[in-house]
Scaffold this motif. Sequence first.
Motif, PDB file in Angstrom:
ATOM      1  N   TYR A 107       0.837  -1.189   0.000  1.00  0.00           N
ATOM      2  CA  TYR A 107       0.000   0.000   0.000  1.00  0.00           C
ATOM      3  C   TYR A 107       0.876   1.245   0.000  1.00  0.00           C
ATOM      4  CZ  TYR A 107      -3.846   3.161   1.130  1.00  0.00           C
ATOM      5  OH  TYR A 107      -4.783   4.168   1.085  1.00  0.00           O
ATOM      6  N   ASN A 108       0.605   2.169  -0.924  1.00  0.00           N
ATOM      7  CA  ASN A 108       1.296   3.454  -0.970  1.00  0.00           C
ATOM      8  C   ASN A 108       0.442   4.512  -0.264  1.00  0.00           C
ATOM      9  OD1 ASN A 108       3.582   2.646  -2.446  1.00  0.00           O
ATOM     10  ND2 ASN A 108       2.460   2.806  -4.376  1.00  0.00           N
ATOM     11  N   PHE A 109       0.957   5.013   0.850  1.00  0.00           N
ATOM     12  CA  PHE A 109       0.239   6.032   1.594  1.00  0.00           C
ATOM     13  C   PHE A 109       0.315   7.394   0.896  1.00  0.00           C
ATOM     14  CE2 PHE A 109       1.477   2.748   4.581  1.00  0.00           C
ATOM     15  CZ  PHE A 109       0.304   2.526   5.273  1.00  0.00           C
ATOM     16  N   THR A 110       1.455   7.664   0.279  1.00  0.00           N
ATOM     17  CA  THR A 110       1.664   8.883  -0.498  1.00  0.00           C
ATOM     18  C   THR A 110       2.425   8.502  -1.762  1.00  0.00           C
ATOM     19  OG1 THR A 110       3.830   9.461   0.433  1.00  0.00           O
ATOM     20  CG2 THR A 110       1.877  10.184   1.667  1.00  0.00           C
ATOM     21  N   HIS A 111       2.754   9.483  -2.599  1.00  0.00           N
ATOM     22  CA  HIS A 111       3.527   9.190  -3.809  1.00  0.00           C
ATOM     23  C   HIS A 111       4.967   8.833  -3.481  1.00  0.00           C
ATOM     24  CE1 HIS A 111       4.576  13.425  -3.121  1.00  0.00           C
ATOM     25  NE2 HIS A 111       5.703  13.132  -3.731  1.00  0.00           N
ATOM     26  N   TRP A 112       5.420   9.110  -2.219  1.00  0.00           N
ATOM     27  CA  TRP A 112       6.828   8.845  -1.884  1.00  0.00           C
ATOM     28  C   TRP A 112       7.016   7.794  -0.797  1.00  0.00           C
ATOM     29  CZ3 TRP A 112       8.328   9.702   3.145  1.00  0.00           C
ATOM     30  CH2 TRP A 112       7.507  10.525   3.921  1.00  0.00           C
ATOM     31  N   PHE A 113       5.938   7.351  -0.112  1.00  0.00           N
ATOM     32  CA  PHE A 113       6.103   6.376   0.969  1.00  0.00           C
ATOM     33  C   PHE A 113       5.042   5.290   0.905  1.00  0.00           C
ATOM     34  CE2 PHE A 113       4.915   4.896   5.254  1.00  0.00           C
ATOM     35  CZ  PHE A 113       6.098   4.273   5.593  1.00  0.00           C
ATOM     36  N   GLY A 114       5.502   4.041   1.069  1.00  0.00           N
ATOM     37  CA  GLY A 114       4.584   2.909   1.102  1.00  0.00           C
ATOM     38  C   GLY A 114       5.183   1.735   1.845  1.00  0.00           C
ATOM     39  N   LEU A 115       4.386   0.679   2.031  1.00  0.00           N
ATOM     40  CA  LEU A 115       4.832  -0.572   2.646  1.00  0.00           C
ATOM     41  C   LEU A 115       4.650  -1.699   1.641  1.00  0.00           C
ATOM     42  CD1 LEU A 115       3.311  -0.376   6.253  1.00  0.00           C
ATOM     43  CD2 LEU A 115       5.716  -0.079   5.602  1.00  0.00           C
ATOM     44  N   GLU A 116       5.652  -2.606   1.589  1.00  0.00           N
ATOM     45  CA  GLU A 116       5.599  -3.720   0.646  1.00  0.00           C
ATOM     46  C   GLU A 116       5.832  -5.042   1.364  1.00  0.00           C
ATOM     47  OE1 GLU A 116       7.355  -1.608  -3.397  1.00  0.00           O
ATOM     48  OE2 GLU A 116       8.169  -3.524  -2.707  1.00  0.00           O
ATOM     49  N   MET A 117       5.257  -6.107   0.791  1.00  0.00           N
ATOM     50  CA  MET A 117       5.519  -7.465   1.234  1.00  0.00           C
ATOM     51  C   MET A 117       5.910  -8.291   0.021  1.00  0.00           C
ATOM     52  SD  MET A 117       3.060 -10.114   3.317  1.00  0.00           S
ATOM     53  CE  MET A 117       3.674 -11.731   3.832  1.00  0.00           C
ATOM     54  N   HIS A 118       7.017  -9.019   0.122  1.00  0.00           N
ATOM     55  CA  HIS A 118       7.505  -9.871  -0.963  1.00  0.00           C
ATOM     56  C   HIS A 118       7.534 -11.319  -0.500  1.00  0.00           C
ATOM     57  CE1 HIS A 118       9.377  -6.830  -3.811  1.00  0.00           C
ATOM     58  NE2 HIS A 118       8.955  -6.099  -2.793  1.00  0.00           N
ATOM     59  N   ILE A 119       7.062 -12.225  -1.354  1.00  0.00           N
ATOM     60  CA  ILE A 119       7.170 -13.673  -1.130  1.00  0.00           C
ATOM     61  C   ILE A 119       7.832 -14.259  -2.367  1.00  0.00           C
ATOM     62  CG2 ILE A 119       5.930 -15.821  -0.702  1.00  0.00           C
ATOM     63  CD1 ILE A 119       3.653 -14.173   0.471  1.00  0.00           C
ATOM     64  N   ASN A 120       9.005 -14.885  -2.204  1.00  0.00           N
ATOM     65  CA  ASN A 120       9.705 -15.392  -3.385  1.00  0.00           C
ATOM     66  C   ASN A 120      10.406 -16.710  -3.113  1.00  0.00           C
ATOM     67  OD1 ASN A 120      12.107 -14.522  -2.027  1.00  0.00           O
ATOM     68  ND2 ASN A 120      11.731 -12.465  -2.826  1.00  0.00           N
ATOM     69  N   ARG A 121      10.802 -17.364  -4.205  1.00  0.00           N
ATOM     70  CA  ARG A 121      11.496 -18.654  -4.135  1.00  0.00           C
ATOM     71  C   ARG A 121      12.634 -18.661  -5.145  1.00  0.00           C
ATOM     72  NH1 ARG A 121       8.954 -23.075  -1.848  1.00  0.00           N
ATOM     73  NH2 ARG A 121       9.811 -24.513  -3.391  1.00  0.00           N
ATOM     74  N   ALA A 122      13.748 -19.267  -4.722  1.00  0.00           N
ATOM     75  CA  ALA A 122      14.900 -19.480  -5.597  1.00  0.00           C
ATOM     76  C   ALA A 122      15.216 -20.977  -5.568  1.00  0.00           C
ATOM     77  CB  ALA A 122      16.094 -18.665  -5.126  1.00  0.00           C
ATOM     78  N   PRO A 123      14.655 -21.755  -6.492  1.00  0.00           N
ATOM     79  CA  PRO A 123      14.813 -23.212  -6.454  1.00  0.00           C
ATOM     80  C   PRO A 123      15.996 -23.702  -7.284  1.00  0.00           C
ATOM     81  CG  PRO A 123      13.178 -22.642  -8.083  1.00  0.00           C
ATOM     82  CD  PRO A 123      13.690 -21.327  -7.513  1.00  0.00           C
ATOM     83  N   GLY A 124      16.454 -24.904  -6.959  1.00  0.00           N
ATOM     84  CA  GLY A 124      17.348 -25.625  -7.841  1.00  0.00           C
ATOM     85  C   GLY A 124      18.806 -25.241  -7.832  1.00  0.00           C
ATOM     86  N   PHE A 125      19.317 -24.648  -6.731  1.00  0.00           N
ATOM     87  CA  PHE A 125      20.768 -24.398  -6.701  1.00  0.00           C
ATOM     88  C   PHE A 125      21.445 -25.522  -5.926  1.00  0.00           C
ATOM     89  CE2 PHE A 125      19.326 -22.389  -2.811  1.00  0.00           C
ATOM     90  CZ  PHE A 125      20.345 -22.638  -1.906  1.00  0.00           C
ATOM     91  N   GLN A 126      22.730 -25.747  -6.232  1.00  0.00           N
ATOM     92  CA  GLN A 126      23.437 -26.907  -5.700  1.00  0.00           C
ATOM     93  C   GLN A 126      24.509 -26.521  -4.696  1.00  0.00           C
ATOM     94  OE1 GLN A 126      24.918 -29.041  -9.123  1.00  0.00           O
ATOM     95  NE2 GLN A 126      22.994 -30.124  -9.406  1.00  0.00           N
ATOM     96  N   ALA A 127      24.719 -27.446  -3.745  1.00  0.00           N
ATOM     97  CA  ALA A 127      25.828 -27.306  -2.810  1.00  0.00           C
ATOM     98  C   ALA A 127      27.113 -27.716  -3.507  1.00  0.00           C
ATOM     99  CB  ALA A 127      25.601 -28.176  -1.580  1.00  0.00           C
ATOM    100  N   GLU A 128      28.217 -27.147  -3.081  1.00  0.00           N
ATOM    101  CA  GLU A 128      29.509 -27.453  -3.696  1.00  0.00           C
ATOM    102  C   GLU A 128      29.870 -28.918  -3.467  1.00  0.00           C
ATOM    103  OE1 GLU A 128      32.384 -24.751  -2.222  1.00  0.00           O
ATOM    104  OE2 GLU A 128      31.485 -22.992  -3.172  1.00  0.00           O
ATOM    105  N   GLY A 129      30.316 -29.568  -4.544  1.00  0.00           N
ATOM    106  CA  GLY A 129      30.725 -30.961  -4.449  1.00  0.00           C
ATOM    107  C   GLY A 129      29.583 -31.926  -4.255  1.00  0.00           C
ATOM    108  N   SER A 130      28.371 -31.508  -4.573  1.00  0.00           N
ATOM    109  CA  SER A 130      27.206 -32.365  -4.361  1.00  0.00           C
ATOM    110  C   SER A 130      26.195 -32.121  -5.465  1.00  0.00           C
ATOM    111  CB  SER A 130      26.569 -32.082  -2.993  1.00  0.00           C
ATOM    112  OG  SER A 130      25.325 -32.753  -2.874  1.00  0.00           O
ATOM    113  N   SER A 131      25.415 -33.148  -5.775  1.00  0.00           N
ATOM    114  CA  SER A 131      24.347 -33.018  -6.757  1.00  0.00           C
ATOM    115  C   SER A 131      23.016 -32.686  -6.086  1.00  0.00           C
ATOM    116  CB  SER A 131      24.199 -34.319  -7.550  1.00  0.00           C
ATOM    117  OG  SER A 131      23.890 -35.391  -6.678  1.00  0.00           O
ATOM    118  N   THR A 132      23.023 -32.594  -4.761  1.00  0.00           N
ATOM    119  CA  THR A 132      21.807 -32.265  -4.027  1.00  0.00           C
ATOM    120  C   THR A 132      21.389 -30.830  -4.317  1.00  0.00           C
ATOM    121  OG1 THR A 132      22.413 -33.767  -2.226  1.00  0.00           O
ATOM    122  CG2 THR A 132      20.744 -32.113  -1.741  1.00  0.00           C
TER     123      THR A 132
END
Length: 202
Positions: free
Chosen positions: A66-91
């Motif tokens: 919600y933007n209270f004014t043209h210069w100030f607001g509050l945001e909520m983000h929900i995101n995912r970063a799938p499929g990255f691997q640990a070093e030396g592993s296929s997991t």
Amino acid sequence: MFKSLITLITTATISLITTTAASAADQRGWFVGGEFGRTHIELTNKLNSSLTADDNTALFGVYGGYNFTHWFGLEMHINRAPGFQAEGSSTEYTLSGVAITPRFQLLLTDNIGLYARFGLQHFDLAIDDSHSNSDSWDGFGAVFGGGVQYLFNSGVAVRLEHSRASMDLDQTWEDDGSYYYYAEDSIELDYSATSVGVHYQF
């Protein structure tokens, strides 16, 4: 003839400016949208964990606020970063996040703005494999982001953003396949993302 042409051009220019100003997109109110991009994730052992990573992966998410004014607001983000691997592993691992941030915007024109946001970020790191044990790590930390946004008069906005977060992820319960036990395992996370977002301003 020449004076008439100048008068016509001047009148048309003034009319165009007046119409544009009158129809400029309103920056206030609720908004909701989605984002996609690319992340860089670094995980560093803090104790004796074998989990380290330095990898890039895709980012998908939704956001709103919600933007209270043209210069100030509050945001909520929900995101995912799938499929990255640990070093030396296929997991493969998935990093899921929720952030709540105030956002401050500097309007360059009625439609173009530069913005910065900062606030609280929560991340959950889990093994991306339903057949493996359910090891997971989570933690809270600060997140910082900034970018440029263009808001069309129709209420549709497009933004380009870069964000960063750094925190410790702690593992409190571990499953070895037969029972749960307490595990003091801590991982340092450094996270950066560049994303494109599209939302609708109500």
